[in-house]
Design a protein around this motif. Structure first.
Motif, PDB file in Angstrom:
ATOM      1  N   ILE A 156       0.843  -1.220   0.000  1.00 24.57           N
ATOM      2  CA  ILE A 156       0.000   0.000   0.000  1.00 24.57           C
ATOM      3  C   ILE A 156       0.869   1.258   0.000  1.00 24.57           C
ATOM      4  O   ILE A 156       0.370   2.371   0.008  1.00 24.57           O
ATOM      5  CB  ILE A 156      -0.973  -0.029   1.208  1.00 24.57           C
ATOM      6  CG1 ILE A 156      -1.926   1.189   1.318  1.00 24.57           C
ATOM      7  CG2 ILE A 156      -0.217  -0.089   2.521  1.00 24.57           C
ATOM      8  CD1 ILE A 156      -3.121   1.135   0.481  1.00 24.57           C
ATOM      9  N   PHE A 157       2.178   1.112  -0.051  1.00 22.99           N
ATOM     10  CA  PHE A 157       3.070   2.272   0.093  1.00 22.99           C
ATOM     11  C   PHE A 157       2.764   3.341  -0.966  1.00 22.99           C
ATOM     12  O   PHE A 157       2.235   3.025  -2.043  1.00 22.99           O
ATOM     13  CB  PHE A 157       4.540   1.821   0.063  1.00 22.99           C
ATOM     14  CG  PHE A 157       4.995   1.141  -1.199  1.00 22.99           C
ATOM     15  CD1 PHE A 157       5.587   1.865  -2.229  1.00 22.99           C
ATOM     16  CD2 PHE A 157       4.832  -0.231  -1.365  1.00 22.99           C
ATOM     17  CE1 PHE A 157       6.007   1.233  -3.386  1.00 22.99           C
ATOM     18  CE2 PHE A 157       5.260  -0.863  -2.521  1.00 22.99           C
ATOM     19  CZ  PHE A 157       5.842  -0.133  -3.548  1.00 22.99           C
ATOM     20  N   PRO A 158       3.068   4.613  -0.654  1.00 24.70           N
ATOM     21  CA  PRO A 158       2.591   5.735  -1.483  1.00 24.70           C
ATOM     22  C   PRO A 158       2.988   5.653  -2.951  1.00 24.70           C
ATOM     23  O   PRO A 158       2.226   6.075  -3.815  1.00 24.70           O
ATOM     24  CB  PRO A 158       3.240   6.972  -0.837  1.00 24.70           C
ATOM     25  CG  PRO A 158       3.588   6.562   0.542  1.00 24.70           C
ATOM     26  CD  PRO A 158       3.816   5.089   0.527  1.00 24.70           C
ATOM     27  N   GLU A 159       4.158   5.116  -3.248  1.00 23.05           N
ATOM     28  CA  GLU A 159       4.668   5.138  -4.621  1.00 23.05           C
ATOM     29  C   GLU A 159       4.223   3.924  -5.440  1.00 23.05           C
ATOM     30  O   GLU A 159       4.619   3.782  -6.604  1.00 23.05           O
ATOM     31  CB  GLU A 159       6.199   5.225  -4.602  1.00 23.05           C
ATOM     32  CG  GLU A 159       6.744   6.474  -3.913  1.00 23.05           C
ATOM     33  CD  GLU A 159       6.757   6.361  -2.383  1.00 23.05           C
ATOM     34  OE1 GLU A 159       6.502   5.253  -1.846  1.00 23.05           O
ATOM     35  OE2 GLU A 159       6.984   7.389  -1.706  1.00 23.05           O
ATOM     36  N   LEU A 160       3.399   3.066  -4.862  1.00 21.12           N
ATOM     37  CA  LEU A 160       2.870   1.897  -5.571  1.00 21.12           C
ATOM     38  C   LEU A 160       2.133   2.368  -6.836  1.00 21.12           C
ATOM     39  O   LEU A 160       1.402   3.355  -6.796  1.00 21.12           O
ATOM     40  CB  LEU A 160       1.890   1.191  -4.628  1.00 21.12           C
ATOM     41  CG  LEU A 160       1.365  -0.189  -4.975  1.00 21.12           C
ATOM     42  CD1 LEU A 160       2.497  -1.212  -4.942  1.00 21.12           C
ATOM     43  CD2 LEU A 160       0.277  -0.589  -3.965  1.00 21.12           C
ATOM     44  N   THR A 161       2.300   1.648  -7.947  1.00 19.70           N
ATOM     45  CA  THR A 161       1.647   2.081  -9.193  1.00 19.70           C
ATOM     46  C   THR A 161       0.355   1.298  -9.439  1.00 19.70           C
ATOM     47  O   THR A 161       0.140   0.228  -8.862  1.00 19.70           O
ATOM     48  CB  THR A 161       2.575   1.854 -10.404  1.00 19.70           C
ATOM     49  OG1 THR A 161       2.760   0.436 -10.575  1.00 19.70           O
ATOM     50  CG2 THR A 161       3.924   2.532 -10.209  1.00 19.70           C
ATOM     51  N   LEU A 162      -0.458   1.843 -10.338  1.00 19.16           N
ATOM     52  CA  LEU A 162      -1.709   1.169 -10.715  1.00 19.16           C
ATOM     53  C   LEU A 162      -1.414  -0.199 -11.326  1.00 19.16           C
ATOM     54  O   LEU A 162      -2.109  -1.174 -11.052  1.00 19.16           O
ATOM     55  CB  LEU A 162      -2.500   2.046 -11.700  1.00 19.16           C
ATOM     56  CG  LEU A 162      -3.783   1.431 -12.274  1.00 19.16           C
ATOM     57  CD1 LEU A 162      -4.749   1.016 -11.187  1.00 19.16           C
ATOM     58  CD2 LEU A 162      -4.457   2.402 -13.232  1.00 19.16           C
TER      59      LEU A 162
END
Ligand SMILES: *Cc1c(COP(=O)(O)O)cnc(C)c1O
Length: 388
Positions: A351-357
């Motif tokens: 779930i970390f902020p930089e996770l991509t779609l």
């Protein structure tokens, strides 16, 4: 496509220059243990959330210990804590010679059940430690009501929930003392260990400052027996920078959570797994995105994802009431039925902020493959992109 549970480097790289220059400033000052950088961070942290006093310390675990010491908790006392939490919540109680009394959770939110807390109060109960697990606050108005009715103190374990709110008030502002952790994977993480205590009581603030430095005031005169638990200047310098990005990171975590919910629907997984339940009173900061996998299939799903290089974690595989080190407290696993069941079903996804779609799609499509087999490729896309 492999997906890490947490790729910290994506957050660290863009901050490299800014952080290194701040670390250089601390190096040149020679102020490594407490000192001006820590004082600035304490002030900025307090102002950011509207806390009256903020006192830095060496870790979130120490913050819990110091909070209980400041409240005078000791042998003969009982402190009510959830069993479904990280170890430090209960070990702080134990280390002071007091007895942790484990209470059960609401199986939807994983947070302390005020009704169950009420049934576990005795003559010896002195305090309650609600934990705001995974970034969502425990029901603080109800817990406060129980505490008030019995004259109990509240120490909030805010380690996973910096910036979270309950009924519009920040986590940490509800109890006598709020305890924060800056462990690197928390939403506001340092470059090592660190912690913070907040309070609106001048007496407790003084007490905490004394206790974190061996109860010493003035120098080499000891008013009480404390511990050595200082926040260091390097951590404070890093955290001062990262505090300015916190709101943005939390916004991106919340977007990821929203996208997961859409994806789980698109891949027809609703009803097969249980998504995180957010209560209307809560402002959730999504330190973790934890699903429930019923039917005894959690470990098989985790293994399946692991074989596709998708990182997951189990927070927490057993309740503290089942831990070997607390066996002498005499709990049986089924004494806390919700904790028992939930600990065998939970699975945390990236779930970390930089996770991509694309990465989120890979996570959810792999889960769909586990349940439905290959070949289900729903048409989503536009609606999902609109979330970002
Ligand atoms: C991380 C954590 C702590 C301990 O914090 P440290 O800084 O690692 O000592 C305490 N309670 C909870 C719920 C945590 O997640």
């Amino acid at each position: 496509m492999g997906v890490p549970l947490y790729d910290l480097s994506r957050q660290l790289q863009p901050l490299r220059e800014e952080v290194l220059s701040a670390l250089g400033r601390v190096w040149d000052s020679g102020a490594f243990a407490l000192g001006p950088e820590v004082e600035l961070f304490e002030r900025e942290f307090a102002e950011y959330f509207g806390f009256r006093y903020a006192i830095g310390c060496a870790s979130g675990s120490d913050a819990l210990l110091l909070a209980l010491m400041a409240l005078g908790i000791g042998p003969g006392d009982e402190v009510i804590v959830p069993s479904f939490t990280f170890f430090a919540t209960a070990s702080a109680v134990w280390r002071l010679g007091a007895r942790p009394v484990f209470a059960d959770i609401d199986p939807r939110t994983f947070n302390l059940s005020p009704e169950d807390v009420a049934t576990r109060i005795s003559e010896r109960t002195r305090a309650i430690i609600p934990v705001h697990l995974f970034g969502q606050c425990a029901p603080m108005d109800q817990i406060e009501r129980v505490a008030r009715a019995h004259g109990l103190a509240i120490v909030e374990d805010v380690a996973q929930a910096v910036g979270a709110k309950w009924l519009g008030s920040y986590a940490g502002a509800w109890g006598e003392i709020g305890c924060f952790s800056f462990y690197p994977t928390k939403n506001l993480g340092g470059a090592g260990d660190g912690g913070m205590l907040v309070t609106s009581s001048e007496y407790l603030a003084e007490r905490l400052r004394l206790l974190r430095c061996h109860g010493m005031h003035p120098r080499y005169f000891h008013q009480t027996v404390g511990i050595n638990s200082r926040l260091d200047g390097f951590q404070a310098a890093v955290l001062r920078i990262k505090l300015r990005y916190l709101a943005d990171w939390v916004r991106r975590r919340a977007e990821n959570a929203e996208r997961y919910c859409l994806l789980f629907r698109e891949f027809r997984l609703e009803g097969l797994i249980e998504l995180p339940h957010v209560l209307p009173q809560a402002y959730h900061v999504w330190n973790q995105f934890v699903i429930r996998v019923p039917g005894g299939r959690r470990d098989a799903l985790r293994e399946f994802l692991h074989n596709r290089a998708i990182g997951t974690e189990i927070y927490y595989p057993i309740g503290l009431h089942e831990q070997k080190c607390f066996a002498s407290l005499g709990y049986r696993p089924e004494d806390l039925p919700n904790t028992y069941r939930v600990s065998r079903e939970v699975l945390a996804l990236p779930i970390f902020p930089e996770l991509t779609l694309d990465e989120q799609t890979a996570v959810v499509s792999s889960i769909a493959e586990f349940y439905h087999g290959k070949g289900i490729l729903p048409a989503f896309d536009d609606r999902l992109k609109a979330v970002a």
